[in-house]
Design a protein around this motif. Structure first.
Motif, PDB file in Angstrom:
ATOM      1  N   GLY A 258      -8.617 -18.480 -18.270  1.00  0.00           N
ATOM      2  CA  GLY A 258      -9.949 -17.951 -18.522  1.00  0.00           C
ATOM      3  C   GLY A 258     -11.011 -18.573 -17.646  1.00  0.00           C
ATOM      4  O   GLY A 258     -12.019 -17.938 -17.337  1.00  0.00           O
ATOM      5  N   ILE A 264     -18.320 -18.057 -18.310  1.00  0.00           N
ATOM      6  CA  ILE A 264     -18.018 -17.495 -19.623  1.00  0.00           C
ATOM      7  C   ILE A 264     -16.534 -17.493 -19.946  1.00  0.00           C
ATOM      8  O   ILE A 264     -16.159 -17.423 -21.119  1.00  0.00           O
ATOM      9  CB  ILE A 264     -18.557 -16.051 -19.748  1.00  0.00           C
ATOM     10  N   GLY A 265     -15.659 -17.577 -18.926  1.00  0.00           N
ATOM     11  CA  GLY A 265     -14.231 -17.412 -19.170  1.00  0.00           C
ATOM     12  C   GLY A 265     -13.647 -18.479 -20.065  1.00  0.00           C
ATOM     13  O   GLY A 265     -12.979 -18.177 -21.074  1.00  0.00           O
ATOM     14  N   PHE A 267     -15.148 -20.534 -22.054  1.00  0.00           N
ATOM     15  CA  PHE A 267     -15.767 -20.550 -23.385  1.00  0.00           C
ATOM     16  C   PHE A 267     -15.166 -19.467 -24.276  1.00  0.00           C
ATOM     17  O   PHE A 267     -14.835 -19.714 -25.437  1.00  0.00           O
ATOM     18  CB  PHE A 267     -17.279 -20.358 -23.259  1.00  0.00           C
ATOM     19  N   LEU A 268     -15.002 -18.250 -23.728  1.00  0.00           N
ATOM     20  CA  LEU A 268     -14.449 -17.159 -24.531  1.00  0.00           C
ATOM     21  C   LEU A 268     -12.999 -17.435 -24.913  1.00  0.00           C
ATOM     22  O   LEU A 268     -12.584 -17.181 -26.052  1.00  0.00           O
ATOM     23  CB  LEU A 268     -14.545 -15.840 -23.764  1.00  0.00           C
ATOM     24  N   SER A 269     -12.214 -17.953 -23.970  1.00  0.00           N
ATOM     25  CA  SER A 269     -10.833 -18.294 -24.309  1.00  0.00           C
ATOM     26  C   SER A 269     -10.779 -19.464 -25.286  1.00  0.00           C
ATOM     27  O   SER A 269      -9.867 -19.547 -26.119  1.00  0.00           O
ATOM     28  CB  SER A 269     -10.043 -18.628 -23.036  1.00  0.00           C
ATOM     29  N   LEU A 271     -12.815 -19.881 -27.709  1.00  0.00           N
ATOM     30  CA  LEU A 271     -13.100 -19.370 -29.046  1.00  0.00           C
ATOM     31  C   LEU A 271     -11.825 -18.962 -29.777  1.00  0.00           C
ATOM     32  O   LEU A 271     -11.779 -18.996 -31.015  1.00  0.00           O
ATOM     33  CB  LEU A 271     -14.052 -18.166 -28.949  1.00  0.00           C
ATOM     34  N   VAL A 272     -10.785 -18.579 -29.025  1.00  0.00           N
ATOM     35  CA  VAL A 272      -9.492 -18.299 -29.659  1.00  0.00           C
ATOM     36  C   VAL A 272      -8.957 -19.564 -30.323  1.00  0.00           C
ATOM     37  O   VAL A 272      -8.421 -19.524 -31.447  1.00  0.00           O
ATOM     38  CB  VAL A 272      -8.495 -17.762 -28.613  1.00  0.00           C
ATOM     39  N   GLN A 297     -17.802 -27.604 -21.631  1.00  0.00           N
ATOM     40  CA  GLN A 297     -18.625 -26.634 -20.902  1.00  0.00           C
ATOM     41  C   GLN A 297     -19.868 -27.298 -20.320  1.00  0.00           C
ATOM     42  O   GLN A 297     -20.310 -26.933 -19.217  1.00  0.00           O
ATOM     43  CB  GLN A 297     -19.028 -25.494 -21.835  1.00  0.00           C
ATOM     44  N   LEU A 328     -17.743  -6.835 -14.909  1.00  0.00           N
ATOM     45  CA  LEU A 328     -17.203  -6.531 -16.238  1.00  0.00           C
ATOM     46  C   LEU A 328     -17.487  -5.088 -16.626  1.00  0.00           C
ATOM     47  O   LEU A 328     -16.626  -4.404 -17.196  1.00  0.00           O
ATOM     48  CB  LEU A 328     -17.804  -7.494 -17.264  1.00  0.00           C
ATOM     49  N   VAL A 333     -12.058  -6.794 -17.173  1.00  0.00           N
ATOM     50  CA  VAL A 333     -11.708  -8.194 -16.941  1.00  0.00           C
ATOM     51  C   VAL A 333     -11.391  -8.436 -15.469  1.00  0.00           C
ATOM     52  O   VAL A 333     -11.794  -9.454 -14.885  1.00  0.00           O
ATOM     53  CB  VAL A 333     -10.514  -8.599 -17.828  1.00  0.00           C
TER      54      VAL A 333
END
Length: 383
Positions: A258, A264-265, A267-269, A271-272, A297, A328, A333
């Motif tokens: 990510g 953002i990559g 951080f978003l991964s 969150l999983v 981050q 995006l 992606v």
């Protein structure tokens, strides 16, 4: 007695003010440029199954070409160096993926057990907690969910078939990317020389240097991104392991992948990982995991990004965010993944083209300076 001179008739264009004429000139040129971009975008979208693998292979070539140059500088023939780097890279990637998948398979049973226990705890809380729901209501919701799955079985089946078709496209794209990467790494200099023949001869040296500098910027971007992704994955992975969150290693690998989407990559991964920690370990551990992700981050944003990526791509953070957003929206992606490196190439190339000084000889450009570096100094194509 002389007759007064008859004034020349005024043209209708003379009644238009200078500002309006300038605005009109800018407007039609803007329309032409936008139209050309729309046509180009339409063509690229129709050929996306080829364009995307070629773009990915360009990223891979930027990652692998320096290693080939390093081996060739030590006397290894370029063909053998290319084979060693490609085979070694594929073997390393396969080993990592095998290790991660195996760890995921081994961790799934424990994760399922913990999720089941969490679901039972939630059911008990719904019945005995402040909501004071009835067990029949919960059973009814579960029955409704099962009925919905049965009713939409055809749609789910068609979605699975669509996924199978997408898998076929992915495999064909990987084949194209691998095949293209081999030629980019082994014969990239001659490929670029062939491309530059389409431009007029008098501007060809400047275009040649601009292309070399654009690719050098891509090399710097890929190197810096790999370093940033490794730091993100190690930092978050260690935090997950210390907190005993299930699937810490696969989640760290997900963070690593990510992180190739800047800002953002990761951080978003991450969150999983927070979601899995919430389901398996509770709210407190999930909150700690979120704090670890935010801390990593912050390290990336204030130390790694300015020091590594800032020198490599020389782009303002706003430009990076907007490029990711546009990518995006346009291509999902994949667009977000490719947006920043493509903008970095364009930025370095355009800055080189707009430079006032005479273009340097590509063979004399300093490979250690991102402003002057070449992607692949001229090497004899010996085997």
């Amino acid at each position: 007695m002389t007759q007064p001179a008859t004034p020349a008739p005024r043209r209708s264009a003379d009644s238009v003010s200078w500002g309006v004429r300038v605005a009109a000139a800018w407007s039609w040129r803007f329309v032409v440029v936008v139209g050309a971009l729309v046509v180009l975008g339409t063509v690229l979208a129709r050929l996306s199954e080829v364009v995307i693998p070629v773009a990915v292979s360009l990223l891979l070539a930027a990652l692998l070409t320096p290693a080939v140059g390093w081996l060739q500088a030590r006397g290894v023939p370029r063909g053998i160096a290319t084979a060693l780097v490609l085979v070694g890279g594929i073997a390393l990637l396969g080993a990592v993926l095998t290790f991660v998948v195996q760890a995921f398979i081994n961790g799934v049973p424990d994760l399922v057990d913990e999720v089941s226990a969490s679901v039972d705890s939630v059911q008990q809380w719904l019945v005995n907690g402040p909501l004071n729901l009835k067990q029949s209501q919960i059973d009814g919701a579960f029955t409704s969910f099962t009925t919905s799955l049965t009713t939409n079985r055809d749609a789910i089946t068609s979605g699975a078939l669509s996924t199978a078709a997408t898998l076929t496209q992915i495999l064909s794209g990987l084949a194209i990317a691998l095949f293209t990467t081999i030629f980019f790494v082994y014969d990239g200099a001659r490929v670029w020389e062939f491309v530059t023949r389409v431009v007029p001869r008098h501007v060809r040296p400047r275009v040649d240097v601009a292309g070399h500098r654009g690719f050098a910027s891509l090399v710097g971007y890929v190197r810096a991104t790999v370093a940033v992704a490794a730091v993100d994955a190690i930092g978050i992975g260690v935090g997950l392991a210390v907190l005993r969150v299930p699937l810490a290693l696969p989640l760290a690998a997900l963070v690593f992948l990510g992180a190739f989407i800047p800002i953002i990559g990761a951080f978003l991964s991450g969150l999983v990982a927070v979601l899995i920690a919430l389901v398996t370990q509770g709210f407190v551990v999930a909150l700690i995991v979120l704090g670890v992700i935010v801390a990593v981050q912050q390290l990336e944003a204030h130390v790694l990004q300015p020091v590594l990526l800032g020198r490599a791509v020389q782009l303002h953070p706003l430009a990076v965010v907007l490029a990711i957003a546009v990518g995006l929206v346009v291509a999902g992606v994949i667009g977000a993944l490719l947006a920043v490196p493509m903008v970095a190439i364009a930025n370095a190339a355009v800055r080189s083209l707009l430079a006032d000084e005479a273009p340097p000889d590509p063979a004399q450009v300093d490979a250690t300076d991102p402003d002057d570096a070449l992607p692949d100094p001229e090497h004899p194509q010996d085997d």
